[in-house]
Scaffold this active site. Structure first.
Site, PDB file in Angstrom:
ATOM      1  N   ASP A 170      -1.158  -2.892   0.369  1.00  0.00           N
ATOM      2  CA  ASP A 170      -2.289  -3.784   0.602  1.00  0.00           C
ATOM      3  C   ASP A 170      -3.425  -3.005   1.263  1.00  0.00           C
ATOM      4  O   ASP A 170      -3.600  -1.811   1.003  1.00  0.00           O
ATOM      5  CB  ASP A 170      -1.840  -4.967   1.468  1.00  0.00           C
ATOM      6  CG  ASP A 170      -2.505  -6.269   1.055  1.00  0.00           C
ATOM      7  OD1 ASP A 170      -3.716  -6.399   1.300  1.00  0.00           O
ATOM      8  OD2 ASP A 170      -1.816  -7.146   0.511  1.00  0.00           O
ATOM      9  N   HIS A 235      -6.414  -8.614   4.962  1.00  0.00           N
ATOM     10  CA  HIS A 235      -5.458  -9.141   3.997  1.00  0.00           C
ATOM     11  C   HIS A 235      -4.055  -8.580   4.200  1.00  0.00           C
ATOM     12  O   HIS A 235      -3.051  -9.312   4.139  1.00  0.00           O
ATOM     13  CB  HIS A 235      -5.971  -8.818   2.589  1.00  0.00           C
ATOM     14  CG  HIS A 235      -5.293  -9.535   1.475  1.00  0.00           C
ATOM     15  ND1 HIS A 235      -4.272  -8.984   0.743  1.00  0.00           N
ATOM     16  CD2 HIS A 235      -5.501 -10.763   0.943  1.00  0.00           C
ATOM     17  CE1 HIS A 235      -3.882  -9.827  -0.191  1.00  0.00           C
ATOM     18  NE2 HIS A 235      -4.617 -10.917  -0.102  1.00  0.00           N
ATOM     19  N   SER A 423      -1.552 -14.539  -3.215  1.00  0.00           N
ATOM     20  CA  SER A 423      -1.271 -13.451  -2.277  1.00  0.00           C
ATOM     21  C   SER A 423      -0.250 -13.855  -1.232  1.00  0.00           C
ATOM     22  O   SER A 423       0.456 -13.004  -0.684  1.00  0.00           O
ATOM     23  CB  SER A 423      -2.556 -13.027  -1.548  1.00  0.00           C
ATOM     24  OG  SER A 423      -3.326 -12.169  -2.334  1.00  0.00           O
TER      25      SER A 423
END
Length: 644
Positions: A170, A235, A423
């Protein structure tokens, strides 16, 4: 901290595919016997840079194809690297390079995006705080909440093992978040392009997230064509928290994997990442070699990819996933958030567990993509049940950071600064896979997928309220290029069903693979028998199949006598050494467990001794006499043994 409105509106991600600024990046895989690979071998010492050899290969290949200005990029593996071809579009450059006799394939590098909240008015921020329902997605399904994964039931069986590692590929992670303390391994930064890395360099050992904001001045310019201005997403920290936030520590939230550890691997920079870095990171996370990068000391049993790009799985991605699965790693990938279009890569790659997103009620949430390649569905959060001025009731609460650009204070997403998307579905599946492997470490990647699908709860098919934007709910259809919002999932669009973590963990218990070896201390040229008839499955289940595999012949075994479904097999080693055999048993619920047996083979005392360096003298004379006697015996009709 940026409110949910700002995050939902400004996280408009980069356009997919090659752009003019980086159109020249091509992934090239050389054939195993390529002349250029032999002529420019990568250094065996890991401390030595592979860059000179990579550049030499690129230059020689470019010269052959009339492209003298090519530049070498980073390596994916010993036979695969990036080559930049200035002044030529990536597709044309790939076609030119693919013609070379040494090239197995060449394909354009694609941009990969983090799969965050789409720009959709249904996800506008609302006033208030929360979420009032807390971590609804981890509890047992009840009432109007049908899609919760029942992690609580799984924890009754196992709270996870610290020996099981989940790699989160990520944006990196904030190591200073207190709810991730003690749960994070060092990881690695695999972003090779300093222009998007935002940390001043390429690949390095620092997997921390410096922030991935894009300024108004950068948006749409140079390397950032197709990107819009956006704050930092944090994220990777959010995904890591869903998998492995510290549980039962009296603060913050619970991670679905409880005691499992998280390996952060940074692959996304400002706005996007590249498929070559993703492919290299998949290999590295699984413990496989990547040129120029130290070997991962903590190989992951599960790899989570909450990222993706449109289109079919690229060959580089597929090769990397094949290698990772072959090494025993489970690969989990998010379907994508383009409102019911075809699931993108790597979720559509063979061997990956592709994950669709569900609303709390069990229907497909509007943003989730669909497709027959997907394996299962899990909660992705949603806010369409509320009106203006009300908090989002069903987001996926997780760890985050409050900095708009560079890191600020640590925090959590909530009903105002909310996190929803595929996600967040994907790490719930990854954490469940880690719990399954904690309960049964010998489980294969195929066994994880099989058990997860076999125990999934069926999707609801009726009885849900109308969607306020699209009206009465219909069954989800196959992707056709148009949007489809909330709909009733089918097994051909969202996977086998709704993830049930508790049932999946319980399903893998009870399968035991036993391999008996006879004789226990074999010699060269002696038949070695492997018997798996003592293997068992859980009560009420049956063995559906078993398979023998020669994992490593060690140069002394070329094949097994039976690599099919017989309960036993045998091998005949041609010399002293070691070889390894694997037995995989699959039960009638799709649970596959494997056990390996490595056999040490001693030298045959009747074989002639090896000559010493230099030879000569009485020993050499005696050896020649013995050889002559053996030849004489053979001439008298003694048959030659066939080894295998």
């Amino acid at each position: 901290m940026m409110a949910g409105t700002l995050r939902a509106i400004v996280l408009v991600l980069c356009a997919l595919g090659a752009t003019a600024a980086h159109a020249e990046r091509v992934i090239v895989r050389f054939k195993p016997d390529a002349e250029l690979v032999r002529a420019h071998a990568l250094p065996s010492a890991r401390a030595e840079s592979p860059a000179p050899a990579l550049q030499a290969r690129a230059a020689a290949l470019g010269a052959r194809q009339g492209l003298p200005a090519v530049r070498a990029g980073a390596a994916v593996d010993a036979h695969t690297q990036v080559i930049d071809v200035p002044g030529m579009a990536a597709r044309a450059a790939a076609a030119r390079l693919a013609r070379d006799r040494d090239v197995q394939y060449a394909e354009p590098v694609r941009r990969v995006r983090r799969l965050a909240v789409p720009n959709d008015p249904r996800f506008l921020a609302v006033a208030g705080s929360g979420p009032a329902v807390g971590q609804w997605y981890l509890r047992a399904p009840s009432g109007e909440v049908a899609s919760s994964i029942d992690a609580v039931s799984a924890w009754d069986t196992t709270t996870g093992s610290a020996a099981v590692v989940v790699a989160v590929l990520d944006t990196g992670v904030r190591f200073d978040h207190p709810d991730l303390a003690g749960k994070l391994l060092p990881g690695y930064d695999m972003v090779s392009d300093a222009a998007i890395a935002n940390d001043g360099n390429g690949r390095d050992a620092d997997a921390s997230d410096p922030g991935d904001w894009v300024t108004q001045a950068e948006a749409g310019v140079g390397a950032f064509q197709g990107c819009t201005a956006s704050p930092s997403s944090w994220h990777g920290t959010q995904v890591a928290g869903i998998v492995g936030a510290a549980t039962d520590n009296g603060i913050g939230m619970a991670g679905a994997g409880w005691n499992v550890r998280v390996l952060p691997v940074r692959v996304l920079g400002k706005c996007f990442g590249y498929t070559d870095d993703i492919a290299a990171a998949i290999r590295w996370a699984a413990g496989l070699a990547v040129p120029g990068v130290p070997v991962n000391p903590n190989p992951a049993r599960v790899i989570n990819l909450s990222l993706g790009s449109d289109g079919a799985c690229s060959q580089a991605e597929q090769d990397a996933i094949n290698a990772a699965v072959g090494a025993g790693a489970v690969v989990v990938a998010a379907a994508g958030n383009s409102a019911g279009h075809a699931a993108g890569s790597p979720a559509n790659c063979a061997g990956a567990i592709g994950v669709a997103a569900l609303r709390h009620a069990g229907s497909k949430v509007g943003f989730s993509d669909v497709g027959p390649e997907l394996s299962i569905a899990a909660p992705g959060g949603n806010c369409i049940n509320v009106g203006a001025g009300e908090p989002c009731l069903y987001p996926i609460l997780t760890t985050s950071n409050q900095g708009a650009t560079t890191p600020g204070a640590h925090g959590y997403t909530d009903s105002v600064d909310f996190s929803v998307g595929t996600s967040y579905s994907s790490p719930l599946v990854a954490a469940t896979a880690a719990l399954m492997l904690s309960a049964e470490p010998a489980l294969t990647p195929q066994g994880v997928r099989g058990a997860m699908r076999a125990t999934a709860r069926p999707f609801p098919q009726s009885g849900l309220p109308d969607d306020p934007f699209s009206g009465p709910l219909q069954a989800c259809r196959a992707p056709d290029g148009s949007d489809q919002l909330q709909c009733y999932c089918t097994t051909s669009t969202c996977g086998a069903g709704m993830l049930d973590a508790g049932a999946a963990v319980r399903a893998v218990l009870g399968v035991r693979v036993t391999v008996a070896v006879t004789p226990t201390a074999p010699l060269a040229h002696q038949t070695v028998t492997f018997d798996g008839s003592g293997s068992t499955v859980a009560p009420g289940r049956t063995i559906a199949s078993l398979r023998w595999t020669l994992v490593d012949g060690g140069g002394i075994v070329a094949r097994l006598a039976d690599d099919g479904s017989a309960p036993s097999t045998s091998a005949r080693p041609s010399g002293a050494g070691r070889f390894t055999v694997r037995l995989t048993i699959t039960d009638d619920r799709g649970v596959a467990v494997a056990a390996e047996q490595t056999v040490s083979v001693g030298a045959d005392p009747g074989a002639p001794p090896a000559s010493t360096a230099g030879g000569g003298g009485a020993a050499a004379v005696a050896w020649l006499a013995a050889l002559a006697a053996a030849a004489c015996c053979l001439r008298r009709g003694r048959s030659t043994q066939i080894t295998g």
